[in-house]
Structure formats: structure tokens, C-alpha cells
Design a protein around this motif. Structure first.
Motif, mmCIF file in Angstrom:
data_model
loop_
_atom_site.group_PDB
_atom_site.id
_atom_site.type_symbol
_atom_site.label_atom_id
_atom_site.label_comp_id
_atom_site.label_asym_id
_atom_site.label_seq_id
_atom_site.Cartn_x
_atom_site.Cartn_y
_atom_site.Cartn_z
ATOM 1 N N CYS A 1 -25.912 -22.512 -39.588
ATOM 2 C CA CYS A 1 -26.394 -21.219 -39.117
ATOM 3 C C CYS A 1 -24.901 -20.673 -38.668
ATOM 4 O O CYS A 1 -24.838 -19.335 -39.117
ATOM 5 C CB CYS A 1 -27.121 -21.187 -37.897
ATOM 6 S SG CYS A 1 -28.983 -21.778 -38.110
ATOM 7 N N SER B 1 -23.229 -19.693 -42.083
ATOM 8 C CA SER B 1 -24.073 -18.430 -42.487
ATOM 9 C C SER B 1 -23.737 -17.123 -41.801
ATOM 10 O O SER B 1 -23.361 -16.236 -42.616
ATOM 11 C CB SER B 1 -25.534 -18.620 -42.474
ATOM 12 O OG SER B 1 -25.922 -19.745 -43.154
ATOM 13 N N ARG C 1 -20.022 -16.376 -42.924
ATOM 14 C CA ARG C 1 -20.009 -15.765 -44.299
ATOM 15 C C ARG C 1 -20.774 -14.360 -44.420
ATOM 16 O O ARG C 1 -20.088 -13.450 -45.140
ATOM 17 C CB ARG C 1 -20.807 -16.541 -45.154
ATOM 18 C CG ARG C 1 -20.139 -18.101 -45.524
ATOM 19 C CD ARG C 1 -19.062 -18.087 -46.179
ATOM 20 N NE ARG C 1 -18.368 -19.469 -46.114
ATOM 21 C CZ ARG C 1 -18.586 -20.384 -46.734
ATOM 22 N NH1 ARG C 1 -19.336 -20.460 -47.835
ATOM 23 N NH2 ARG C 1 -17.833 -21.297 -46.545
ATOM 24 N N TYR C 2 -21.537 -14.123 -43.525
ATOM 25 C CA TYR C 2 -22.296 -12.938 -43.540
ATOM 26 C C TYR C 2 -21.147 -11.513 -43.119
ATOM 27 O O TYR C 2 -21.174 -10.690 -43.564
ATOM 28 C CB TYR C 2 -23.458 -12.709 -42.922
ATOM 29 C CG TYR C 2 -24.108 -11.188 -42.253
ATOM 30 C CD1 TYR C 2 -24.681 -10.597 -43.525
ATOM 31 C CD2 TYR C 2 -24.000 -10.881 -41.009
ATOM 32 C CE1 TYR C 2 -25.395 -9.436 -43.217
ATOM 33 C CE2 TYR C 2 -24.379 -9.545 -41.006
ATOM 34 C CZ TYR C 2 -24.991 -8.856 -41.821
ATOM 35 O OH TYR C 2 -25.511 -7.445 -41.659
#
Length: 163
Positions: free
Chosen positions: A148, A151, A154-155
Motif C-alpha cells: 500500500c 502504491s 507511485r501515485y
């Protein structure tokens, strides 16, 4: 996951009342007629559940290879990030954290699960069964939380690449 206490209770029931067939199922109050493998049929349940020694050997070798590759791969990821200075960025530190969590899953969870799967029962005692389940939950949750975080990182980099 069946706790060692449950397994111990099933085993003691089979040993005390004599109604069990050694498989941990017992006969209870029903006769088993009309149930596949029950008292009304001539089939033998033990032949279905038992693996041959050759298939057990292949399964043991396969599980050992998977565990070894998992441990070795995660150690290599940690070594690469530690030794190469250009890899020491925040995003890669998340990857190192994920590798450490997966290393714990491979060494603390998968090894004992493999032995349990091969033997078909838990041999390490009731206290360690509870500890092993706690390791399983903690290490798996740590791995998921690392995914998580990766992620989210990266977002953020995709949404605002110059920051």
C-alpha cells in the motif's frame, strides 16, 4: 488454519471413545449411510487423503525450492539497495521494507507451513502453533501495508512528477 488445540481435542476424542478411525473425524451420532465414504459404501477415505511417498518427495522438494528462492531473492534485493548508493531513494526503501517483510514470511511462516502440509499435522506444539499464526498474520499484514505504501508513493510521483 486449524489450531493445535483443536487437533489435540480431535485426537483425544478418537483415543478415548474408540469411535474414531484415526483420521480425526470420528463417527459421532450419525451412521454415515448415504454420505460419500460413509458406512454405507465400500470406498476407503484414507486412500484419497494419503499421498504416495514419491509425490510427497516431489512436493517437499518443490516447497523447499520455493522457500529457498523466496529467501534468496529477498536477501538479494536488500543487498542491492544497501550496497548501491544510487538505489537509496525513498521509493526503493519501501521496496527494501517489502523485501524484509517477505523475507520474514518466507523464513518464519512458509517453512513451518511446508512441514505442516507435508506431514498433514502440526508437530511443533500448541504454544508454537499460536505463535506461528501470530507471525503469519503480522508478516502478511506488514507485506500488504508495504504494498500500500509503495502504491501511494507511485501515485504521488505520477500525479505530481516534479515534486
Amino acid at each position: 488454519v486449524v489450531s493445535a488445540t483443536t487437533i489435540g481435542n480431535l485426537t483425544s476424542v478418537n483415543q478415548t471413545d474408540g469411535s474414531g478411525d484415526g483420521s480425526g473425524r470420528g463417527t459421532g451420532a450419525s451412521s454415515g449411510a448415504g454420505i460419500p465414504g460413509g458406512a454405507g459404501e465400500d470406498s476407503d477415505d484414507d486412500d484419497v487423503d494419503v499421498l504416495s511417498p514419491l509425490s510427497m518427495s516431489f512436493l517437499g522438494v518443490f516447497l523447499s525450492i520455493v522457500i529457498f528462492l523466496s529467501v534468496a531473492g529477498n536477501i538479494l534485493v536488500c543487498i542491492a539497495i544497501y550496497t548501491e548508493r544510487s538505489l537509496r531513494r525513498i521509493g526503493n526503501l519501501f521496496l527494501a521494507s517489502l523485501a524484509i517483510a517477505d523475507l520474514f514470511v518466507a523464513s518464519l511462516v512458509m517453512t513451518f507451513a511446508g512441514v505442516n502440509d507435508l506431514l498433514g499435522y502440526w508437530i511443533f506444539g500448541a504454544q508454537f502453533c499460536d505463535t506461528w499464526v501470530a507471525f503469519d498474520v503480522m508478516c502478511s499484514t506488514a507485506s500488504i501495508l508495504n504494498l500500500c505504501a509503495i502504491s501511494l508513493d507511485r501515485y504521488i510521483h505520477i500525479k505530481d512528477p516534479l515534486r
